[in-house]
Motif scaffolding. Structure first.
Motif, PDB file in Angstrom:
ATOM      1  N   GLY C 247       0.676  -1.086   0.096  1.00  0.00           N
ATOM      2  CA  GLY C 247       0.132  -0.161  -0.121  1.00  0.00           C
ATOM      3  C   GLY C 247       0.834   1.262   0.152  1.00  0.00           C
ATOM      4  N   GLY C 248       2.105   1.076   0.670  1.00  0.00           N
ATOM      5  CA  GLY C 248       2.792   2.485   0.615  1.00  0.00           C
ATOM      6  C   GLY C 248       3.140   2.600   2.210  1.00  0.00           C
ATOM      7  N   LEU C 249       4.544   2.161   2.454  1.00  0.00           N
ATOM      8  CA  LEU C 249       4.941   2.161   3.854  1.00  0.00           C
ATOM      9  C   LEU C 249       4.879   3.505   4.483  1.00  0.00           C
ATOM     10  CD1 LEU C 249       5.764   0.072   6.010  1.00  0.00           C
ATOM     11  CD2 LEU C 249       8.102   0.504   5.538  1.00  0.00           C
ATOM     12  N   GLY C 250       4.019   3.733   5.591  1.00  0.00           N
ATOM     13  CA  GLY C 250       3.950   5.039   6.178  1.00  0.00           C
ATOM     14  C   GLY C 250       2.546   5.657   6.021  1.00  0.00           C
ATOM     15  N   SER C 251       2.040   4.884   5.101  1.00  0.00           N
ATOM     16  CA  SER C 251       0.653   5.728   4.983  1.00  0.00           C
ATOM     17  C   SER C 251      -0.608   4.732   5.290  1.00  0.00           C
ATOM     18  CB  SER C 251       0.211   5.636   3.439  1.00  0.00           C
ATOM     19  OG  SER C 251      -1.023   5.575   2.738  1.00  0.00           O
ATOM     20  N   ILE C 252      -1.454   5.309   6.207  1.00  0.00           N
ATOM     21  CA  ILE C 252      -2.405   4.451   7.095  1.00  0.00           C
ATOM     22  C   ILE C 252      -3.653   3.972   5.728  1.00  0.00           C
ATOM     23  CG2 ILE C 252      -4.637   4.610   8.391  1.00  0.00           C
ATOM     24  CD1 ILE C 252      -2.861   6.665  10.017  1.00  0.00           C
ATOM     25  N   TYR C 253      -3.916   4.646   4.754  1.00  0.00           N
ATOM     26  CA  TYR C 253      -4.758   4.339   3.719  1.00  0.00           C
ATOM     27  C   TYR C 253      -4.301   3.351   2.842  1.00  0.00           C
ATOM     28  CZ  TYR C 253      -6.412   8.626   5.668  1.00  0.00           C
ATOM     29  OH  TYR C 253      -6.607   9.357   6.954  1.00  0.00           O
ATOM     30  N   GLY C 254      -2.932   3.515   2.650  1.00  0.00           N
ATOM     31  CA  GLY C 254      -2.134   2.830   1.918  1.00  0.00           C
ATOM     32  C   GLY C 254      -2.253   1.411   2.232  1.00  0.00           C
ATOM     33  N   ALA C 255      -2.272   1.143   3.834  1.00  0.00           N
ATOM     34  CA  ALA C 255      -1.994  -0.007   4.387  1.00  0.00           C
ATOM     35  C   ALA C 255      -3.587  -0.978   4.099  1.00  0.00           C
ATOM     36  CB  ALA C 255      -2.027  -0.052   5.908  1.00  0.00           C
ATOM     37  N   LEU C 256      -4.630  -0.089   4.157  1.00  0.00           N
ATOM     38  CA  LEU C 256      -5.859  -0.638   3.607  1.00  0.00           C
ATOM     39  C   LEU C 256      -6.052  -1.038   2.278  1.00  0.00           C
ATOM     40  CD1 LEU C 256      -8.931  -1.100   4.702  1.00  0.00           C
ATOM     41  CD2 LEU C 256      -9.595   1.174   3.689  1.00  0.00           C
ATOM     42  N   ALA C 257      -5.504  -0.199   1.647  1.00  0.00           N
ATOM     43  CA  ALA C 257      -5.534  -0.607   0.090  1.00  0.00           C
ATOM     44  C   ALA C 257      -4.377  -1.687  -0.087  1.00  0.00           C
ATOM     45  CB  ALA C 257      -4.841   0.478  -0.782  1.00  0.00           C
ATOM     46  N   GLY C 258      -3.407  -1.825   0.349  1.00  0.00           N
ATOM     47  CA  GLY C 258      -2.590  -2.964   0.166  1.00  0.00           C
ATOM     48  C   GLY C 258      -3.295  -4.430   0.710  1.00  0.00           C
ATOM     49  N   SER C 259      -3.936  -4.342   1.862  1.00  0.00           N
ATOM     50  CA  SER C 259      -4.736  -5.444   2.369  1.00  0.00           C
ATOM     51  C   SER C 259      -5.823  -5.882   1.430  1.00  0.00           C
ATOM     52  CB  SER C 259      -5.364  -5.014   3.689  1.00  0.00           C
ATOM     53  OG  SER C 259      -6.136  -4.079   3.878  1.00  0.00           O
ATOM     54  N   LEU C 260      -6.421  -4.984   0.687  1.00  0.00           N
ATOM     55  CA  LEU C 260      -7.393  -5.396  -0.358  1.00  0.00           C
ATOM     56  C   LEU C 260      -6.867  -6.226  -1.538  1.00  0.00           C
ATOM     57  CD1 LEU C 260      -9.905  -2.441  -0.198  1.00  0.00           C
ATOM     58  CD2 LEU C 260     -10.426  -4.774   0.363  1.00  0.00           C
ATOM     59  N   VAL C 261      -5.551  -5.512  -1.945  1.00  0.00           N
ATOM     60  CA  VAL C 261      -4.830  -6.095  -3.101  1.00  0.00           C
ATOM     61  C   VAL C 261      -4.625  -7.660  -2.838  1.00  0.00           C
ATOM     62  CG1 VAL C 261      -2.816  -5.933  -4.516  1.00  0.00           C
ATOM     63  CG2 VAL C 261      -4.050  -4.199  -4.096  1.00  0.00           C
ATOM     64  N   ILE C 262      -3.666  -7.868  -1.547  1.00  0.00           N
ATOM     65  CA  ILE C 262      -3.260  -9.095  -1.069  1.00  0.00           C
ATOM     66  C   ILE C 262      -4.554 -10.160  -0.937  1.00  0.00           C
ATOM     67  CG2 ILE C 262      -2.033 -10.338   0.609  1.00  0.00           C
ATOM     68  CD1 ILE C 262       0.116  -8.614  -0.380  1.00  0.00           C
ATOM     69  N   ALA C 263      -5.612  -9.423  -0.337  1.00  0.00           N
ATOM     70  CA  ALA C 263      -6.686 -10.336   0.135  1.00  0.00           C
ATOM     71  C   ALA C 263      -7.401 -10.664  -1.308  1.00  0.00           C
ATOM     72  CB  ALA C 263      -7.484  -9.724   0.946  1.00  0.00           C
ATOM     73  N   PHE C 264      -7.455 -10.008  -2.290  1.00  0.00           N
ATOM     74  CA  PHE C 264      -8.128 -10.400  -3.374  1.00  0.00           C
ATOM     75  C   PHE C 264      -7.547 -11.289  -4.078  1.00  0.00           C
ATOM     76  CE2 PHE C 264     -11.321  -6.948  -2.634  1.00  0.00           C
ATOM     77  CZ  PHE C 264     -12.287  -7.523  -3.408  1.00  0.00           C
ATOM     78  N   VAL C 265      -6.079 -11.029  -4.273  1.00  0.00           N
ATOM     79  CA  VAL C 265      -5.124 -12.271  -4.968  1.00  0.00           C
ATOM     80  C   VAL C 265      -5.294 -13.548  -4.380  1.00  0.00           C
ATOM     81  CG1 VAL C 265      -2.545 -12.757  -5.503  1.00  0.00           C
ATOM     82  CG2 VAL C 265      -3.597 -10.342  -5.856  1.00  0.00           C
TER      83      VAL C 265
END
Lengths: 404, 399, 308
Positions: C247-265
């Motif tokens: 998502g982008g280390l250091g960004s709170i919303y990035g973590a949310l986006a990143g978790s969606l990407v990994i979970a969907f994959v």
């Protein structure tokens, strides 16, 4: 000048270290030399996961091994006292290979009985075979462990996964007529082996097919993507080839997602009260197969149970205790008549040709070293307990299994 | 002349002391090893405070022939010292194998200052290649070993490429991810045994003599581990020589320059891509060699031997011993292997002890037991005295 | 087919919710202190064990239920878990993070990995039967909304809690003095200290908040899986770090986006590729590797790592 001083202090330091080390090494040498003074000994080794995730399963078999050895030593029929030695494979194949190397390097060890897990067993077999040490397996049930090429060194008293699953697979497919199957199993050795066993078990039954196979790594907790997929496939029954925890979670998540009208089947890994506790009401009516039989129902069982309870008042002999007991007794029976200085190779030949009447009935080994005694029991979960299929209300029709 | 002789005696005594320490640690229980480690920390800290440690290193550096003869004799006589105890010989063999991997890993951690969390992948590729070739295709173990080293080197390129892009935490994550993928793929591919591993790997043979046979010398029956002990330590010795030469060579200096500041290094004419890839490839070659030795020693390999925790243990060896310092890495490999093998008796507490020992040593000596040393150039060629060498180092003299 | 895809989307969202909070934990600590604490997954699992421990003490749990209604006592339990997480993180900060501040990152990296081992093994050794998988009590209400099996109350509460926590965090970081100080610190430490921001206090505040988050993350994960194993912490932490980086280390919303990407994959590889279940982990980590190579700043790149 300072340089000179430095060098001197190094010299002194080095001298101190050397002398201290010498003293302690002499002390150590003194300690170790005391231990190694004894006459010709005959040792029988027990190997299994004494520590690690499966440790609780091996308490019973280890006690049964001790029981058999102590009974033999007390009877005095052998010209020496057998010493028992224990090796811990911690359910890990690499550790088992190292243990096997240690065992074959010890000239006193004449025979080995062991292995709860198949992967460690497979790792150790070539080592025992090369060294010519007989191994009698009591717990590892992967089919390929016993092979004609390994004879006469590797024998097994417990039925394989194939032999264990076969009666249940025949019953649910041929007799009951469940056709469309899904398999949820593990990527582990055990999971892949049960998968192969189940495929072999249903082979040749007309109209039966497996629509999906999912191998999932051990330790996974979220089975919902797989279960959701099954929901859309309109299956009759599911076979679980994985371990207790994973199977329990998958069964629960099936119930949660509303898949309740399919037959659930599994392996002997699930015949544990912990499984029912973890799976809850979701596993009601699940059918599993288990090798062996309750010892109290066997002809020679009463004496074994009495002796076991006298020696180990607390703690049960577990699912594989009876096999450990018989495998140890087979080694002892083969040792009888080999004189005061037995040779592992003669012992192996004698074990392979044995006709032993023990706890589980008459044991003989086929050309692969596999026991011909295929005692298995089919069990079903009824009111939160595993009971024998033959005594269940499902067989009499009082309760109904999911429709075909 | 007398001073020269005095030096030699001192160096020999220090070498003997080290051998004895190794021997005692090998023979004694876990508690004694931990006490030895604690004493070692105190001793080293004292030596550093007084500057003795530099003198010791110089002494040992000047008398390499003498000290290596002593260490060689120690290894040769080890089977007799332990009275053919196969358990202790096994520990020493594993220590040697781990030492080779750790020396290779040090090119990345110590050399270019990047923590690679996937050394067990290189180690595993070497082992699996030779195991696959010799078991499935019947290739000779020696040829298999060479193939293992080659394929491991190739893997070094694959894992080294992301390292050009990422540094620090990002590299840590990339390598952890690659390590996890490697373990999962081994489990999923039936051709390499899947979860069952590869059993029955053949043993090395030299002119028809299997290294897996017992040895009878002086009426003493020694276990087959003796053969492997000598084989592994010959390779280990070669690895040590190669690693020390690399450290002193242009490449070693270039690695350190990249570690200090990649931009400055690049402006000095160092090709960052090739020099960083070189550190990964050479490290991978070392690890591949060690993996092949391991496979043909134990006769069995499975994914558990090459997982993340194995990588972590290897990293600990380099960091705890002292990164970018060959004697430090060797110390770390020997000590941690011994501690690890002795901890097998306390299986329930093994990982806890590991974690605690690691944290404590990091807190007490964050740079390792034998930290990175100041480079001293030109000392060997000119035979300069101690003070001159330091002066040269201060002036940044280059050989 | 349509309903199957929808169901798998739900599964992916649920998985993402269990990963998002721990990913935010990683981002929070990295943003403020420029360090990655590798034992966060173990701290989350330890907090879940704390909740499990309280519920298994029958006297305490019964007393709680006697005083308060069921819902309130369960919320108290979750807060207990959060507080435990906060305490544990603070202890970790003082033992394995603070001593290595400003030194080589390798030392702090290793010490936090080792701390993870210590936490995990302490649970395994000292929690009764800790090495066996534990059944996690069902503290969330059972039953379904609209009789749809995807919309169980538990799932709704898990998603709701994640969203609520995110909103609270947004409010804290952007609207309170402490939150803005933390932002300032993450942008320029020296300048922030110069204008009078108490760095040490802010670090402690960050760790307390992060620890509380981890406690809730552990509770949600354990509730969703309805089981708890002492050794899942390392993989959970690794996934948490992965989603933070993707998502982008250091960004709170990035973590949310990143978790969606990994979970969907992971969910789609399992659900739609035959035999894909065995490869879902491989696919997830492959995404991480690709992201680091080709887009190291993540989906929402708050901070560029190319310092050259």
């Amino acid at each position: 000048m300072t340089n000179f001083l430095k060098k001197r202090s190094i010299l002194i330091l080095a001298c101190v270290v050397v002398s201290l080390s010498l003293m302690s090494s002499f002390l150590l040498a003194g300690c170790s030399s005391k231990q190694s003074a004894s006459a010709k000994t005959v040792k029988v080794a027990f190997i299994g996961p004494l520590t690690g995730p499966d440790a609780s399963e091996v308490v019973g078999p280890k006690n049964c091994f001790d029981l058999a050895i102590s009974q033999a030593n007390a009877s005095g029929k052998l010209p020496y006292q057998i010493q028992s030695v224990y090796y811990d494979d911690a359910s890990n194949a690499g550790t088992a290979a190292n243990d096997a190397q240690k065992i074959v390097s010890d000239p006193d060890i004449i025979a080995v009985t062991g292995f709860f897990n198949s992967a460690p067993c497979a790792a150790a077999i070539p080592i025992f075979k090369n060294a010519g040490i007989p191994l009698v397996i009591w717990g590892a049930i992967s089919k390929d462990l016993t092979q004609a090429a390994n004879m006469p060194y590797i024998t097994r008293v417990v039925p394989t996964t194939f032999q264990e699953i076969q009666p249940m697979a025949t019953m649910v497919t041929q007799t009951m007529g469940y056709k469309k199957w899904a398999v949820i199993t593990s990527t582990s050795t055990y999971g892949q082996d049960t998968l192969a066993g189940f495929k072999a078990g249903i082979q040749g039954v007309p109209g039966v097919n497996i629509v999906s196979v999912d191998s999932i790594a051990d330790g996974t907790t979220d089975f919902r993507p797989v279960v959701t997929k099954l929901k859309s496939e309109d299956i009759d029954a599911v076979f679980f080839g994985d371990n207790l925890t994973e199977a329990a979670l998958a069964v629960r998540q099936m119930q949660e997602l509303g898949i309740t009208n399919v037959l659930l089947t599994g392996t002997s890994a699930l015949t544990d009260p912990a499984y029912i506790k973890a799976a809850g009401t979701a596993c009601e009516g699940m059918i599993v197969s288990q090798s062996g039989e309750d010892p109290t129902l066997l002809p020679n069982g009463q004496a074994f149970v009495a002796a076991y309870n006298a020696k180990y008042p607390q703690g049960s002999y577990g699912s594989y205790g009876e096999y450990a007991y018989d495998s140890t007794n087979i080694i002892i029976a083969a040792l009888d008549g080999l004189g005061a200085n037995p040779n592992p190779k003669d012992l192996a030949t004698k074990i392979a040709a044995i006709n032993y009447n023990g706890l589980l009935g008459t044991t003989t080994f086929d050309a692969n070293g596999q026991t011909t005694d295929k005692l298995t029991t089919i069990m079903v979960v009824q009111d939160g307990q595993f009971i024998s299929w033959d005594n269940s209300q499902y067989k009499t029709g009082v309760r109904k299994l999911p429709p075909v | 002349m007398a001073a020269r002789l005095n030096d030699k005696i001192t160096a020999a005594l220090v070498a003997l002391g080290i051998c004895l320490l190794v021997y005692i640690s090998l023979m004694s229980s876990l508690l004694v090893i931990l006490i030895i480690v604690a004493l070692l920390v105190v001793l080293l800290t004292y030596c550093e405070k007084t500057g003795l440690i530099d003198t010791v290193f110089q002494l040992m550096g000047k008398n390499t022939t003498l000290t290596s003869v002593i260490f060689g004799l120690f290894i040769i006589s080890l089977p007799f010292l332990v009275k053919g105890n196969n358990d202790l010989l096994h520990i020493m063999i594993i220590a040697g194998i781990m030492g080779i991997v750790a020396l290779g890993l040090n090119f990345q951690i110590g050399g270019i200052g990047q923590i690679n969390f996937a050394p067990a992948v290189f180690y595993g590729v070497g082992a699996y290649t030779t195991a696959y070739l010799s078991v499935r295709l019947g290739v000779s173990p020696w040829l298999g070993t060479i193939a293992g080293v080659c394929l491991a080197t190739l893997t070094g390129v694959i894992i080294g490429l992301p390292a050009l892009k990422a540094r620090g935490y990002y590299l840590a994550l990339v390598t952890i991810a690659l390590q996890t993928i490697f373990t999962l793929m081994i489990i999923n591919i039936p051709a390499v045994g899947g979860p069952n591993g590869i059993p029955g790997i053949p043993y090395y043979q030299i002119f028809g003599y299997s290294l897996h046979s017992r040895v009878e010398v002086f009426g003493l029956t020694l276990p087959y581990q003796v053969n492997y002990l000598y084989l592994v330590y010959i390779v280990f010795a070669l690895a040590i020589v190669a690693a020390s030469r690399l450290f002193k060579s242009r490449y070693g200096i270039a690695w350190n320059a990249v570690d200090q500041d990649p931009v400055v290094a690049a402006t000095q004419g160092i090709n960052l891509t090739s020099i960083q890839l070189l550190s990964f490839c050479l490290g991978a070659a070392f690890a591949g060699m060690a993996g092949a030795l391991y496979a043909h020693y134990t006769g069995f390999i499975s994914n558990e031997n090459f997982d993340f925790s194995q990588s972590l243990i290897l990293i600990c060896m380099v960091i705890l011993g002292g990164s970018d310092n060959v004697p430090g890495v060797i110390t770390g490999a020997l000590l941690l292997t011994m501690i690890d093998q002795k901890l097998a008796d306390y299986a329930n507490y093994r990982l806890l002890m590991y974690g605690l020992v690691l944290i404590i040593i990091l807190l007490v000596r964050s740079k390792g037991l034998l930290p990175k040393r100041i480079r001293i150039y030109g000392e060997r060629d000119t035979g300069m005295s101690n003070g001159d060498a330091k002066l040269a180092a201060g002036a940044g003299g280059k050989r | 087919m349509g309903s199957l895809i929808l169901s798998q989307v739900f599964n992916a969202i649920m998985l993402a919710c269990t990963l998002a909070l721990i990913g935010i934990g990683f981002s929070l600590f990295f943003g403020v202190m420029d360090i990655v604490v590798f034992c966060l997954g173990d701290i989350a699992i330890a907090s879940a064990f704390c909740i499990l421990g309280i519920t298994s003490l029958t006297g305490v749990y019964a007393a709680l239920n006697g005083i308060f209604p069921m819902v309130v006592s369960n919320i108290i339990l979750v807060i207990c878990g959060g507080v435990f997480g906060a305490i544990l993180v603070t202890v970790m900060y003082h033992t394995v993070v603070a001593p290595f501040e400003g030194k080589n990152i390798n030392a702090s990296l290793l010490s936090t990995v080792a701390a993870g081992y210590v936490i995990r093994e302490l649970i395994g050794i000292f929690y009764p039967g800790g090495r066996d998988p534990q059944n996690f009590p069902n503290l969330l209400p059972t039953g379904y909304l609209f009789n749809n099996t995807m919309l169980s109350w538990r799932n709704i509460i898990i998603v709701g809690t994640t969203v609520l926590v995110l909103m609270l965090l947004y409010w804290f970081v952007n609207r309170t003095k402490a939150g803005i100080s933390i932002q300032a610190l993450s942008q320029n430490k020296e300048a922030s200290i110069m204008i009078g921001i108490d760095w040490h206090k802010m670090v402690i505040v960050t760790f307390l908040i992060g620890g509380f988050l981890l406690g809730i993350a552990g509770f949600l994960t354990a509730s969703y899986a309805s089981t708890l194993r002492f050794d899942t912490g390392s993989m959970y932490g690794l996934l948490g770090f992965s989603v933070a980086v993707v998502g982008g280390l250091g960004s709170i919303y990035g973590a949310l986006a990143g978790s969606l990407v990994i979970a969907f994959v992971e969910v789609f590889v399992t659900g739609f590729i035959p035999g894909g279940a065995a490869y879902s982990g491989v696919a997830g980590f492959l995404i991480v590797v690709l992201f680091i190579i080709f887009r190291p700043e993540g989906i929402i790149g708050e901070k560029s790592i190319s310092k050259v």
